[in-house]
Design a protein around this motif. Structure first.
Motif, PDB file in Angstrom:
ATOM      1  N   ARG A  46       3.259  11.199   2.350  1.00 27.65           N
ATOM      2  CA  ARG A  46       2.156  12.017   2.784  1.00 27.65           C
ATOM      3  C   ARG A  46       1.293  11.335   3.794  1.00 27.65           C
ATOM      4  O   ARG A  46       1.223  10.143   3.750  1.00 27.65           O
ATOM      5  CB  ARG A  46       1.248  12.156   1.437  1.00 27.65           C
ATOM      6  CG  ARG A  46       0.585  10.960   0.945  1.00 27.65           C
ATOM      7  CD  ARG A  46       0.288  11.166  -0.513  1.00 27.65           C
ATOM      8  NE  ARG A  46       1.553  10.944  -1.228  1.00 27.65           N
ATOM      9  CZ  ARG A  46       1.855  10.777  -2.600  1.00 27.65           C
ATOM     10  NH1 ARG A  46       0.703  11.003  -3.447  1.00 27.65           N
ATOM     11  NH2 ARG A  46       2.538  10.649  -3.238  1.00 27.65           N
ATOM     12  N   ALA A  47       0.594  12.183   4.780  1.00 30.24           N
ATOM     13  CA  ALA A  47      -0.275  11.473   5.941  1.00 30.24           C
ATOM     14  C   ALA A  47      -1.575  11.009   5.179  1.00 30.24           C
ATOM     15  O   ALA A  47      -2.047  10.006   5.723  1.00 30.24           O
ATOM     16  CB  ALA A  47      -0.482  12.665   6.922  1.00 30.24           C
ATOM     17  N   VAL A  48      -2.113  11.897   4.234  1.00 32.06           N
ATOM     18  CA  VAL A  48      -3.247  11.233   3.588  1.00 32.06           C
ATOM     19  C   VAL A  48      -3.279  11.551   2.078  1.00 32.06           C
ATOM     20  O   VAL A  48      -2.697  12.505   1.706  1.00 32.06           O
ATOM     21  CB  VAL A  48      -4.541  12.594   4.223  1.00 32.06           C
ATOM     22  CG1 VAL A  48      -5.817  12.220   3.307  1.00 32.06           C
ATOM     23  CG2 VAL A  48      -4.563  12.496   5.732  1.00 32.06           C
ATOM     24  N   ASP A  49      -3.797  10.726   1.408  1.00 29.25           N
ATOM     25  CA  ASP A  49      -3.449  10.614  -0.207  1.00 29.25           C
ATOM     26  C   ASP A  49      -4.452  11.370  -0.658  1.00 29.25           C
ATOM     27  O   ASP A  49      -5.504  10.961  -0.893  1.00 29.25           O
ATOM     28  CB  ASP A  49      -3.240   9.232  -0.510  1.00 29.25           C
ATOM     29  CG  ASP A  49      -2.689   9.113  -2.089  1.00 29.25           C
ATOM     30  OD1 ASP A  49      -2.285  10.436  -2.666  1.00 29.25           O
ATOM     31  OD2 ASP A  49      -2.495   8.347  -2.751  1.00 29.25           O
ATOM     32  N   THR A  50      -4.196  12.758  -1.305  1.00 30.15           N
ATOM     33  CA  THR A  50      -4.953  13.591  -1.831  1.00 30.15           C
ATOM     34  C   THR A  50      -4.707  13.613  -3.326  1.00 30.15           C
ATOM     35  O   THR A  50      -5.159  14.447  -4.249  1.00 30.15           O
ATOM     36  CB  THR A  50      -5.016  14.837  -1.467  1.00 30.15           C
ATOM     37  OG1 THR A  50      -3.914  15.598  -1.511  1.00 30.15           O
ATOM     38  CG2 THR A  50      -5.560  15.004   0.106  1.00 30.15           C
ATOM     39  N   GLY A  51      -4.058  12.649  -3.963  1.00 32.66           N
ATOM     40  CA  GLY A  51      -3.518  12.631  -5.551  1.00 32.66           C
ATOM     41  C   GLY A  51      -1.980  13.083  -5.562  1.00 32.66           C
ATOM     42  O   GLY A  51      -1.534  13.860  -4.687  1.00 32.66           O
ATOM     43  N   ALA A  52      -1.487  12.644  -6.610  1.00 33.07           N
ATOM     44  CA  ALA A  52      -0.052  12.723  -6.680  1.00 33.07           C
ATOM     45  C   ALA A  52       0.096  14.317  -7.338  1.00 33.07           C
ATOM     46  O   ALA A  52      -0.525  14.978  -7.887  1.00 33.07           O
ATOM     47  CB  ALA A  52       0.410  11.893  -7.881  1.00 33.07           C
ATOM     48  N   PRO A  53       1.280  14.725  -6.631  1.00 30.17           N
ATOM     49  CA  PRO A  53       1.603  16.031  -7.217  1.00 30.17           C
ATOM     50  C   PRO A  53       2.035  16.168  -8.599  1.00 30.17           C
ATOM     51  O   PRO A  53       2.593  15.237  -9.157  1.00 30.17           O
ATOM     52  CB  PRO A  53       2.926  16.429  -6.250  1.00 30.17           C
ATOM     53  CG  PRO A  53       3.164  15.155  -5.467  1.00 30.17           C
ATOM     54  CD  PRO A  53       2.268  14.256  -5.752  1.00 30.17           C
ATOM     55  N   ASP A  54       1.508  17.325  -9.221  1.00 28.98           N
ATOM     56  CA  ASP A  54       1.875  17.471 -10.522  1.00 28.98           C
ATOM     57  C   ASP A  54       3.348  18.283 -10.586  1.00 28.98           C
ATOM     58  O   ASP A  54       3.509  19.281 -10.059  1.00 28.98           O
ATOM     59  CB  ASP A  54       0.728  18.361 -11.122  1.00 28.98           C
ATOM     60  CG  ASP A  54       1.154  18.932 -12.582  1.00 28.98           C
ATOM     61  OD1 ASP A  54       1.038  17.908 -13.794  1.00 28.98           O
ATOM     62  OD2 ASP A  54       1.823  19.891 -12.852  1.00 28.98           O
ATOM     63  N   LEU A  55       4.267  17.733 -11.297  1.00 30.74           N
ATOM     64  CA  LEU A  55       5.583  17.955 -11.314  1.00 30.74           C
ATOM     65  C   LEU A  55       5.783  19.192 -12.160  1.00 30.74           C
ATOM     66  O   LEU A  55       6.476  20.074 -11.601  1.00 30.74           O
ATOM     67  CB  LEU A  55       6.592  16.768 -11.901  1.00 30.74           C
ATOM     68  CG  LEU A  55       7.961  17.248 -11.966  1.00 30.74           C
ATOM     69  CD1 LEU A  55       8.620  17.332 -10.548  1.00 30.74           C
ATOM     70  CD2 LEU A  55       8.952  16.346 -12.865  1.00 30.74           C
ATOM     71  N   THR A  56       5.131  19.474 -13.176  1.00 24.23           N
ATOM     72  CA  THR A  56       5.262  20.679 -13.985  1.00 24.23           C
ATOM     73  C   THR A  56       4.610  21.938 -13.068  1.00 24.23           C
ATOM     74  O   THR A  56       5.624  23.011 -12.888  1.00 24.23           O
ATOM     75  CB  THR A  56       4.219  20.792 -15.095  1.00 24.23           C
ATOM     76  OG1 THR A  56       4.711  19.563 -15.713  1.00 24.23           O
ATOM     77  CG2 THR A  56       4.553  21.850 -16.072  1.00 24.23           C
ATOM     78  N   GLN A  57       3.513  21.671 -12.369  1.00 20.31           N
ATOM     79  CA  GLN A  57       3.262  23.051 -11.435  1.00 20.31           C
ATOM     80  C   GLN A  57       3.926  22.910 -10.209  1.00 20.31           C
ATOM     81  O   GLN A  57       4.200  24.039  -9.733  1.00 20.31           O
ATOM     82  CB  GLN A  57       1.822  22.474 -11.031  1.00 20.31           C
ATOM     83  CG  GLN A  57       1.002  23.641 -10.184  1.00 20.31           C
ATOM     84  CD  GLN A  57       1.028  24.909 -10.721  1.00 20.31           C
ATOM     85  OE1 GLN A  57       0.591  25.100 -11.780  1.00 20.31           O
ATOM     86  NE2 GLN A  57       1.392  26.178 -10.058  1.00 20.31           N
ATOM     87  N   PHE A  58       4.681  21.970  -9.697  1.00 19.60           N
ATOM     88  CA  PHE A  58       5.725  22.093  -8.470  1.00 19.60           C
ATOM     89  C   PHE A  58       6.942  22.850  -8.981  1.00 19.60           C
ATOM     90  O   PHE A  58       7.388  23.575  -8.004  1.00 19.60           O
ATOM     91  CB  PHE A  58       5.928  20.735  -8.088  1.00 19.60           C
ATOM     92  CG  PHE A  58       6.494  20.595  -6.617  1.00 19.60           C
ATOM     93  CD1 PHE A  58       7.441  21.289  -5.988  1.00 19.60           C
ATOM     94  CD2 PHE A  58       6.002  19.514  -6.033  1.00 19.60           C
ATOM     95  CE1 PHE A  58       7.737  21.139  -4.894  1.00 19.60           C
ATOM     96  CE2 PHE A  58       6.281  19.180  -4.606  1.00 19.60           C
ATOM     97  CZ  PHE A  58       7.209  20.098  -4.032  1.00 19.60           C
ATOM     98  N   GLU A  68       1.152  21.959  -4.724  1.00 16.01           N
ATOM     99  CA  GLU A  68       1.598  20.340  -4.974  1.00 16.01           C
ATOM    100  C   GLU A  68       2.485  20.045  -3.752  1.00 16.01           C
ATOM    101  O   GLU A  68       2.347  18.928  -3.381  1.00 16.01           O
ATOM    102  CB  GLU A  68       2.576  20.638  -6.358  1.00 16.01           C
ATOM    103  CG  GLU A  68       1.779  21.075  -7.531  1.00 16.01           C
ATOM    104  CD  GLU A  68       0.209  20.484  -7.556  1.00 16.01           C
ATOM    105  OE1 GLU A  68       0.204  19.015  -7.662  1.00 16.01           O
ATOM    106  OE2 GLU A  68      -0.624  21.289  -7.546  1.00 16.01           O
ATOM    107  N   ALA A  69       3.124  20.816  -3.272  1.00 13.53           N
ATOM    108  CA  ALA A  69       3.871  20.567  -2.112  1.00 13.53           C
ATOM    109  C   ALA A  69       2.859  20.311  -0.684  1.00 13.53           C
ATOM    110  O   ALA A  69       3.336  19.049  -0.030  1.00 13.53           O
ATOM    111  CB  ALA A  69       4.846  21.754  -1.608  1.00 13.53           C
ATOM    112  N   HIS A 127       8.176  26.137  -7.244  1.00 18.23           N
ATOM    113  CA  HIS A 127       9.325  26.199  -6.862  1.00 18.23           C
ATOM    114  C   HIS A 127      10.418  27.140  -7.423  1.00 18.23           C
ATOM    115  O   HIS A 127      11.070  27.860  -6.535  1.00 18.23           O
ATOM    116  CB  HIS A 127      10.032  24.742  -7.145  1.00 18.23           C
ATOM    117  CG  HIS A 127      11.242  24.519  -6.169  1.00 18.23           C
ATOM    118  ND1 HIS A 127      12.431  24.659  -6.639  1.00 18.23           N
ATOM    119  CD2 HIS A 127      11.344  23.982  -4.986  1.00 18.23           C
ATOM    120  CE1 HIS A 127      13.305  24.294  -5.593  1.00 18.23           C
ATOM    121  NE2 HIS A 127      12.608  23.879  -4.673  1.00 18.23           N
ATOM    122  N   ASP A 128      10.294  27.573  -8.661  1.00 16.41           N
ATOM    123  CA  ASP A 128      10.945  28.476  -9.501  1.00 16.41           C
ATOM    124  C   ASP A 128      10.691  29.886  -8.782  1.00 16.41           C
ATOM    125  O   ASP A 128      11.366  30.949  -8.406  1.00 16.41           O
ATOM    126  CB  ASP A 128      10.672  28.626 -10.884  1.00 16.41           C
ATOM    127  CG  ASP A 128      11.224  27.532 -11.625  1.00 16.41           C
ATOM    128  OD1 ASP A 128      12.151  26.820 -11.258  1.00 16.41           O
ATOM    129  OD2 ASP A 128      10.867  27.326 -12.860  1.00 16.41           O
TER     130      ASP A 128
END
Ligand code: CIR
Length: 271
Positions: A33-45, A253-254, A49-50
């Motif tokens: 990531r270019a700028v860290d705005t926090g880790a993506p949440d896998l469940t929401q991702f 999240e992406a 994605h689904d």
């Protein structure tokens, strides 16, 4: 076939019978990531994605969903690993060291659908996110991930398939060329004003993202749909008013990893 006996060919730049996606991995928290705005949440991702895969399938396309790859945190962004044409596919050579191995990992899936799978051998680098394939040409933006040597090798590799490669510039501090633009139809591009100002879309109709909504420039035209990230109402309304059928997909999240709609799939119709 029409009544007069002519075949009506569907535009190859946005009509697709197939797509390849890859499920997000738990390792996504380590994605670039270019700028860290926090880790993506896998469940929401996974949920988003689904919905994305479902949107592609809703057009009748066959979507091959590959299993997640824990060794490559960014491997959900399959677009960067390969470029697909009707005639064959070309494995890219990602400029991000942590992503270089994603290209080889994509080979088996492409060999299932194509008889001709080529590869950018180097020493140059090129990522699919820097490549916009229109009906008439292949635009490739130089960026921090894609260099002139990589672009020149792509040009050589697609010459016998009849494609023309045009070298353009990804704006400074923008990850990929397609971070700032998308194909809407054979002659129309969605782009940010900053990218359009470079003059690279001369001869095309350009629809600009609404002011303040530049982050939605990365959309895809996939069969009858324009798939774009949700949360950009002015641009969505502009596209709908221009006659496009817009499908909005959550991308929170992406986006934390600088990813958008095009990054999440390879789109193609093998001959
Ligand atoms: C990266 O930095 O490579 C990923 N975090 C995001 C890749 C996005 N891909 C794309 O725009 N085609």
């Amino acid at each position: 076939m029409t009544l007069s006996g002519e075949y009506t060919l569907k535009p190859r730049s946005w009509n697709f019978s197939h797509a390849i996606t890859r499920k997000p991995s738990e390792a996504i928290v380590d994605g670039l990531r270019a700028v860290d705005t926090g880790a993506p949440d896998l469940t929401q991702f996974q949920r988003d994605h689904d919905a994305y895969v479902q949107a592609l399938r809703s057009t009748g396309a066959h979507v091959i969903e590959l299993e997640s790859l824990d060794a490559f945190p960014d491997s959900v962004f399959v677009e960067d690993a390969a470029l697909c044409f009707r005639e064959g596919a070309i494995l890219m050579r990602p400029g991000a060291p942590s992503r270089l191995g994603e290209a080889a990992a994509m080979r088996p899936a492409l060999e299932q659908v194509y008889g001709d799978v080529r590869a950018i051998e180097g020493p140059g680098f090129i990522e699919g996110g820097d490549i916009l394939v229109t009906e008439s040409e292949v635009l490739v933006g130089s960026s921090a991930r894609t260099d002139t040597v990589g672009i020149d090798e792509l040009r050589e590799q697609v010459q016998d398939w009849g494609y023309t490669v045009r070298h353009v510039q990804t704006p400074p501090d923008v990850l990929h060329f397609k971070t700032d633009c998308s194909l809407l139809d054979e002659t129309t591009i969605l782009a940010t004003r900053r990218l359009d100002a470079s003059g690279c879309f001369e001869g095309y109709n350009v629809i600009h993202t609404a002011d303040g909504e530049e982050a939605c420039a990365n959309a895809i035209r996939f069969n009858e749909l324009v798939v774009m990230p949700s949360g950009f109402p002015k641009t969505a309304a502009k596209l709908a008013a221009s006659g496009y059928r817009v499908k909005e997909i959550g991308n929170t999240e992406a986006a934390k990893l600088d990813g958008g709609m095009s990054c999440l799939s390879l789109r193609f119709s093998p001959q």
